[in-house]
Enzyme design. Structure first.
Site, PDB file in Angstrom:
ATOM      1  N   PRO A  89       0.954   1.034  -1.943  1.00 61.59           N
ATOM      2  CA  PRO A  89       1.027   1.792  -2.955  1.00 61.59           C
ATOM      3  C   PRO A  89      -0.174   2.467  -3.518  1.00 61.59           C
ATOM      4  O   PRO A  89      -1.244   1.661  -3.377  1.00 61.59           O
ATOM      5  CB  PRO A  89       1.641   1.004  -4.232  1.00 61.59           C
ATOM      6  CG  PRO A  89       1.504  -0.425  -3.778  1.00 61.59           C
ATOM      7  CD  PRO A  89       0.731  -0.458  -2.557  1.00 61.59           C
ATOM      8  N   GLU A  90       0.031   3.768  -3.459  1.00 62.88           N
ATOM      9  CA  GLU A  90      -1.257   4.537  -4.175  1.00 62.88           C
ATOM     10  C   GLU A  90      -1.058   4.694  -5.559  1.00 62.88           C
ATOM     11  O   GLU A  90      -0.190   4.363  -6.178  1.00 62.88           O
ATOM     12  CB  GLU A  90      -1.572   5.762  -3.333  1.00 62.88           C
ATOM     13  CG  GLU A  90      -1.842   5.465  -1.950  1.00 62.88           C
ATOM     14  CD  GLU A  90      -2.130   6.676  -0.905  1.00 62.88           C
ATOM     15  OE1 GLU A  90      -2.826   7.732  -1.451  1.00 62.88           O
ATOM     16  OE2 GLU A  90      -1.672   6.810   0.112  1.00 62.88           O
TER      17      GLU A  90
ATOM     18  N   HIS B  98       9.325 -14.229   0.551  1.00 54.92           N
ATOM     19  CA  HIS B  98       8.178 -13.709  -0.018  1.00 54.92           C
ATOM     20  C   HIS B  98       8.100 -13.376  -1.479  1.00 54.92           C
ATOM     21  O   HIS B  98       7.288 -12.662  -1.883  1.00 54.92           O
ATOM     22  CB  HIS B  98       7.760 -12.368   0.743  1.00 54.92           C
ATOM     23  CG  HIS B  98       7.673 -12.498   2.198  1.00 54.92           C
ATOM     24  ND1 HIS B  98       6.699 -13.426   2.902  1.00 54.92           N
ATOM     25  CD2 HIS B  98       8.482 -12.084   3.139  1.00 54.92           C
ATOM     26  CE1 HIS B  98       6.861 -13.545   4.153  1.00 54.92           C
ATOM     27  NE2 HIS B  98       8.077 -12.686   4.331  1.00 54.92           N
TER      28      HIS B  98
ATOM     29  N   ARG C 138       2.721  -9.792   2.676  1.00 56.22           N
ATOM     30  CA  ARG C 138       1.118  -9.541   3.394  1.00 56.22           C
ATOM     31  C   ARG C 138       0.314 -10.301   2.599  1.00 56.22           C
ATOM     32  O   ARG C 138      -0.734 -10.666   2.831  1.00 56.22           O
ATOM     33  CB  ARG C 138       0.780  -8.262   3.826  1.00 56.22           C
ATOM     34  CG  ARG C 138       1.729  -7.541   4.754  1.00 56.22           C
ATOM     35  CD  ARG C 138       1.145  -6.246   5.266  1.00 56.22           C
ATOM     36  NE  ARG C 138      -0.166  -6.198   5.902  1.00 56.22           N
ATOM     37  CZ  ARG C 138      -0.538  -4.917   6.337  1.00 56.22           C
ATOM     38  NH1 ARG C 138      -0.061  -3.772   5.965  1.00 56.22           N
ATOM     39  NH2 ARG C 138      -1.739  -5.043   6.846  1.00 56.22           N
TER      40      ARG C 138
END
Length: 270
Positions: free
Chosen positions: A2-3, A91, A110
């Site tokens: 995400p930006e 996750h 991740r």
DNA sequence: CGACACACCTGGATGC
DNA sequence: TGCATCCAGGTGTGTC
């Protein structure tokens, strides 16, 4: 992943559900994110009422009287509201249980994200050297131009440096430079003052518009209500190698810059 | 200080 | 189908 537009979209999705709500329990399943989850989250957050959901750069801040939980989504992090009792998947690293019987669940394959703590009246070290918010008053062309004096690195890498301006990542840097007609490979110090004014405007416009569209969903970005973003339909260069430039019809190129794939139009970006 | 390579970690797409 | 390889929205750290 995400930006700024995706983080702001997440913030807006969280705000109505979290503001004024009490956290009754924190459940950690694994703590080894980018940094270990701060012990204060377990020790101080339960029982606290969330006064506000703020954002600084790409960090979300859940503010309480005891301090703020600081959330970064890294590349693959996502927050979602679910009914308490729903079984966690592989996750899903932590849950915040809320007094209304729902939970806020963090998922991050991740594990580049983090969950840290900022005491009342203090500024976390990670937030200390951040540049201005691109949608705030401290960001304008002359800010970029001043800081770029003498810099030899590529203007795209310069724009993605969070100490220069926050929130611009790989997608929006490429899009803003295309909109401003600037070659991403050009040295930051060799971009004119006038073109920095243009660039600051395109950064602001593109980020604002992407927020309106709910961010960009390339793979897995979803907002806390489970909805994807729609800005990817508007991308002009990112991910479009070999396809025609929407402005001039030349083929979009892809080069590596600072280790990141960089998409640009060789004809209308100089 | 500035520029750059590298590190962290997993999953999905691609190619053989 | 299986396996190797490459790539991905971020960013702190180490080296020169």
């Amino acid at each position: 992943m995400p930006e700024l537009p995706e983080v702001e979209t997440a913030r807006r999705g969280l705000e109505p559900h979290l503001t004024g709500r009490r956290v009754i329990e924190v459940r950690l399943r694994r703590s080894d994110l980018r940094w270990p989850i701060a012990h204060e989250v377990r020790e101080l957050l339960p029982g606290q009422r969330i006064a506000a959901v703020d954002r600084r750069a790409k960090y979300l801040l859940l503010a309480t009287a005891a301090g703020s939980a600081l959330v970064h989504l890294g590349m693959s992090g996502a927050l979602r509201f679910l009914d308490a009792g729903l079984k966690p998947a592989m996750h899903d690293h932590y849950d915040l249980l809320l007094e209304d019987g729902r939970l806020l669940r963090y998922s991050d394959p991740r594990r580049f994200g983090c969950l840290l703590w900022q005491g009342p009246g203090t500024l976390h070290p990670l937030l200390r050297r951040l540049g201005p918010e691109p949608l705030g008053p401290g960001f304008h062309g002359d800010h970029l131009w001043q800081l770029a004096r003498g810099r030899t690195l590529a203007v795209k890498a310069f724009l993605m440096d969070q100490s220069i301006v926050v929130g611009v990542g790989n997608i929006y840097a490429a899009e803003a430079l295309h909109a401003a007609g600037i070659d991403p490979r050009r040295s930051a110090g060799r971009v004119s003052r006038a073109r920095y004014a243009m660039l600051a405007a395109t950064v602001r416009d593109i980020l604002s518009y992407a927020i309106e569209r709910g961010g960009t969903t390339l793979r897995d970005f979803i907002n806390p209500d489970g909805q994807p973003g729609y800005f990817e339909q508007e991308l002009n260069v990112y991910g479009r190698e070999g396809q025609p430039c929407r402005r001039c019809n030349a083929r979009i190129q892809c080069v590596q810059l600072g280790g990141r794939s960089t998409f640009y139009c060789p004809r209308c970006q100089r």
